[in-house]
Design a protein around this motif. Structure first.
Motif, PDB file in Angstrom:
ATOM      1  N   THR A  76       0.835  -1.201   0.000  1.00 61.61           N
ATOM      2  CA  THR A  76       0.000   0.000   0.000  1.00 61.61           C
ATOM      3  C   THR A  76       0.871   1.252   0.000  1.00 61.61           C
ATOM      4  OG1 THR A  76      -1.733  -1.170   1.200  1.00 61.61           O
ATOM      5  CG2 THR A  76      -1.805   1.219   1.271  1.00 61.61           C
ATOM      6  N   THR A  77       1.917   1.240   0.799  1.00 57.85           N
ATOM      7  CA  THR A  77       2.822   2.391   0.868  1.00 57.85           C
ATOM      8  C   THR A  77       3.528   2.616  -0.464  1.00 57.85           C
ATOM      9  OG1 THR A  77       3.160   1.980   3.228  1.00 57.85           O
ATOM     10  CG2 THR A  77       4.774   3.369   2.128  1.00 57.85           C
ATOM     11  N   LYS A  78       3.950   1.544  -1.118  1.00 56.79           N
ATOM     12  CA  LYS A  78       4.592   1.682  -2.434  1.00 56.79           C
ATOM     13  C   LYS A  78       3.632   2.294  -3.444  1.00 56.79           C
ATOM     14  CE  LYS A  78       7.964  -2.096  -2.153  1.00 56.79           C
ATOM     15  NZ  LYS A  78       8.326  -3.420  -2.676  1.00 56.79           N
ATOM     16  N   ALA A  79       2.367   1.837  -3.421  1.00 57.26           N
ATOM     17  CA  ALA A  79       1.367   2.374  -4.352  1.00 57.26           C
ATOM     18  C   ALA A  79       1.130   3.856  -4.066  1.00 57.26           C
ATOM     19  CB  ALA A  79       0.066   1.588  -4.238  1.00 57.26           C
ATOM     20  N   ARG A  80       1.020   4.220  -2.794  1.00 62.79           N
ATOM     21  CA  ARG A  80       0.815   5.632  -2.439  1.00 62.79           C
ATOM     22  C   ARG A  80       2.010   6.473  -2.854  1.00 62.79           C
ATOM     23  NH1 ARG A  80      -1.769   4.831   3.600  1.00 62.79           N
ATOM     24  NH2 ARG A  80      -3.840   4.182   2.898  1.00 62.79           N
ATOM     25  N   LEU A  84       2.049   9.659  -5.247  1.00 63.53           N
ATOM     26  CA  LEU A  84       2.637  10.911  -4.768  1.00 63.53           C
ATOM     27  C   LEU A  84       3.739  11.396  -5.705  1.00 63.53           C
ATOM     28  CD1 LEU A  84       2.625  13.009  -2.526  1.00 63.53           C
ATOM     29  CD2 LEU A  84       4.232  11.587  -1.265  1.00 63.53           C
ATOM     30  N   ASP A  85       4.564  10.485  -6.202  1.00 59.69           N
ATOM     31  CA  ASP A  85       5.604  10.864  -7.168  1.00 59.69           C
ATOM     32  C   ASP A  85       4.980  11.489  -8.412  1.00 59.69           C
ATOM     33  OD1 ASP A  85       7.616   9.977  -5.503  1.00 59.69           O
ATOM     34  OD2 ASP A  85       7.894   8.060  -6.543  1.00 59.69           O
ATOM     35  N   GLY A  86       3.876  10.901  -8.882  1.00 56.49           N
ATOM     36  CA  GLY A  86       3.187  11.460 -10.053  1.00 56.49           C
ATOM     37  C   GLY A  86       2.645  12.849  -9.769  1.00 56.49           C
TER      38      GLY A  86
END
Length: 117
Positions: A76-80, A84-86
């Protein structure tokens, strides 16, 4: 050797055999008692080992659940972070565009505010 002496010898030997039998019986009882205590200790040890095995199994299950939750949290953190990077990249692009627009507006204002000669 007379019959009386022979009889005395036989009685002495019988007494010796009797003492040996009593000693052997006593040793046997002592050995059985020690064996019983060892069996009791072994049973106690086995019960403790069984309890320990259950505790270890329970801990293993808890650790497995914790690892599953941690893996889910990481995913979940990786997806967030990817989202956020985008957003950060889009904000940078917007900032560049905004800065360019502000600079153009400043130039236009400078030209408009220039005194006419």
């Amino acid at each position: 050797m007379t019959n009386t002496q022979r009889l005395d010898n036989v009685e002495n030997e019988l007494e010796t055999v009797k003492q040996l039998l009593v000693s052997t019986a006593s040793y046997d009882e002592s050995s059985n008692s020690r064996l019983d205590r060892l069996v009791e200790r072994q049973d106690l040890t086995q019960r403790q080992l069984d309890g320990l095995a259950l505790s270890v199994q329970s801990m293993g299950e808890k650790i497995d659940r914790f690892i599953d939750k941690t893996d889910d949290f990481i995913e979940t953190t990786k997806a967030r972070n990817a989202v956020l990077d985008g957003v950060i990249l889009e904000l940078r692009d917007n900032q560049v565009s905004t800065n360019a627009a502000v600079e153009r507006l400043e130039r236009i204002l400078e030209q408009l505010l220039k005194p006419k000669e």
